[in-house]
Write a protein that holds these residues in place. Structure first.
Motif, PDB file in Angstrom:
ATOM      1  N   UNK A   1      13.794  36.051  -4.149  1.00 14.27           N
ATOM      2  CA  UNK A   1      14.526  36.184  -3.852  1.00 14.27           C
ATOM      3  C   UNK A   1      13.731  38.291  -3.401  1.00 14.27           C
ATOM      4  N   UNK A   2      12.952  38.151  -3.378  1.00  9.75           N
ATOM      5  CA  UNK A   2      12.939  39.864  -2.737  1.00  9.75           C
ATOM      6  C   UNK A   2      12.413  40.032  -1.775  1.00  9.75           C
ATOM      7  N   UNK A   3      11.574  38.655  -0.984  1.00 11.61           N
ATOM      8  CA  UNK A   3      11.175  38.470   0.350  1.00 11.61           C
ATOM      9  C   UNK A   3      11.906  36.979   0.371  1.00 11.61           C
ATOM     10  N   UNK A   4      11.236  36.655   1.882  1.00  8.13           N
ATOM     11  CA  UNK A   4      10.740  35.851   2.167  1.00  8.13           C
ATOM     12  C   UNK A   4       8.899  35.485   2.585  1.00  8.13           C
ATOM     13  N   UNK A   5       9.339  34.090   1.877  1.00  8.86           N
ATOM     14  CA  UNK A   5       7.760  34.115   1.261  1.00  8.86           C
ATOM     15  C   UNK A   5       6.996  34.567   0.292  1.00  8.86           C
ATOM     16  N   UNK A   6       7.490  34.727  -1.069  1.00  3.89           N
ATOM     17  CA  UNK A   6       6.842  35.355  -1.884  1.00  3.89           C
ATOM     18  C   UNK A   6       6.359  34.799  -3.197  1.00  3.89           C
ATOM     19  N   UNK A   7       7.626  33.004  -2.854  1.00  7.01           N
ATOM     20  CA  UNK A   7       7.350  32.568  -3.739  1.00  7.01           C
ATOM     21  C   UNK A   7       6.845  31.442  -2.994  1.00  7.01           C
ATOM     22  N   UNK A   8       5.228  30.585  -3.215  1.00  9.31           N
ATOM     23  CA  UNK A   8       4.674  29.491  -3.135  1.00  9.31           C
ATOM     24  C   UNK A   8       4.574  28.525  -3.431  1.00  9.31           C
ATOM     25  N   UNK A   9       4.843  26.995  -2.683  1.00  8.75           N
ATOM     26  CA  UNK A   9       4.057  26.291  -3.897  1.00  8.75           C
ATOM     27  C   UNK A   9       3.314  25.163  -2.612  1.00  8.75           C
ATOM     28  N   UNK A  10       2.692  25.201  -2.790  1.00  9.56           N
ATOM     29  CA  UNK A  10       0.748  23.566  -2.492  1.00  9.56           C
ATOM     30  C   UNK A  10       1.572  22.624  -3.181  1.00  9.56           C
ATOM     31  N   UNK A  11       0.852  21.650  -2.357  1.00 10.33           N
ATOM     32  CA  UNK A  11       0.542  20.238  -2.767  1.00 10.33           C
ATOM     33  C   UNK A  11      -0.348  19.905  -1.711  1.00 10.33           C
ATOM     34  N   UNK A  12      -1.003  18.636  -1.665  1.00  7.51           N
ATOM     35  CA  UNK A  12      -2.563  18.540  -1.160  1.00  7.51           C
ATOM     36  C   UNK A  12      -2.462  18.124   0.081  1.00  7.51           C
ATOM     37  N   UNK A  13      -0.799  18.342   0.729  1.00  6.18           N
ATOM     38  CA  UNK A  13      -0.751  18.255   2.241  1.00  6.18           C
ATOM     39  C   UNK A  13       0.194  18.784   2.678  1.00  6.18           C
ATOM     40  N   UNK A  14       1.071  19.958   1.431  1.00  4.52           N
ATOM     41  CA  UNK A  14       2.227  20.956   2.154  1.00  4.52           C
ATOM     42  C   UNK A  14       1.961  21.982   1.809  1.00  4.52           C
ATOM     43  N   UNK A  15       2.503  22.911   2.120  1.00  2.00           N
ATOM     44  CA  UNK A  15       2.844  24.715   1.748  1.00  2.00           C
ATOM     45  C   UNK A  15       4.397  25.066   1.292  1.00  2.00           C
ATOM     46  N   UNK A  16       4.984  25.424   0.955  1.00  2.01           N
ATOM     47  CA  UNK A  16       6.240  25.287   0.629  1.00  2.01           C
ATOM     48  C   UNK A  16       6.412  26.854   0.685  1.00  2.01           C
TER      49      UNK A  16
END
Length: 144
Positions: free
Chosen positions: A116-131
């Motif tokens: 909630x602090x800023x856009x893209x402060x939390x990311x989740x990587x998978x073998x094919x994507x980045x959220x």
């Protein structure tokens, strides 16, 4: 003057956060589960303290639930391998960065203060994507 410098130095030593500081705790662990910390495998019992770089591993009957210090919650499903690659959180400003990698399996997330602090402060990587995550609930599934 010397007393004041000493008290300032002691105050900084007490408030400094070491690199191995706790970032979260295991709430529940059932079935085949482990925390990999470097080359060591540890048993994730309730109350177990997580550190940046830990990898959450579950077997075919394993599940884990955990809460991070920013109030992010994870539920790790069976046959999963999930790494906490980066976790940096300032309790005062409630800001930071959080990068998780889901190599296989499933992860349900309720994001906390970091997202909630800023856009893209939390990311989740998978073998094919980045959220990029912004204050939400979601599930990530990565097949073997």
């Amino acid at each position: 003057m010397m007393v004041r410098l000493l008290s300032i130095a002691l105050g900084l030593a007490v408030t400094a956060q070491p690199a191995w500081a706790e970032i979260g705790r295991i709430k529940r662990s059932v079935g085949a589960t482990a925390i990999e910390r470097g080359k060591t495998k540890l048993a994730p019992t309730p109350g177990f303290q997580l550190q940046p770089g830990d990898t959450l591993v579950t077997g075919k009957d394993g599940q884990m639930s955990l809460t991070f210090i920013d109030d992010t919650r994870f539920a790790v499903g069976p046959n999963s391998r999930i790494s906490v690659d980066e976790f940096d959180y300032n309790r005062t400003t409630q800001a930071g960065s959080f990068v998780t990698r889901v190599n296989r399996g499933s992860l349900a997330v309720i994001s906390g203060q970091i997202a909630k602090s800023r856009q893209d402060a939390m990311k989740v990587r998978t073998p094919t994507s980045l959220l990029g995550v912004r204050g939400t609930r979601f599930i990530v599934e990565v097949p073997k």
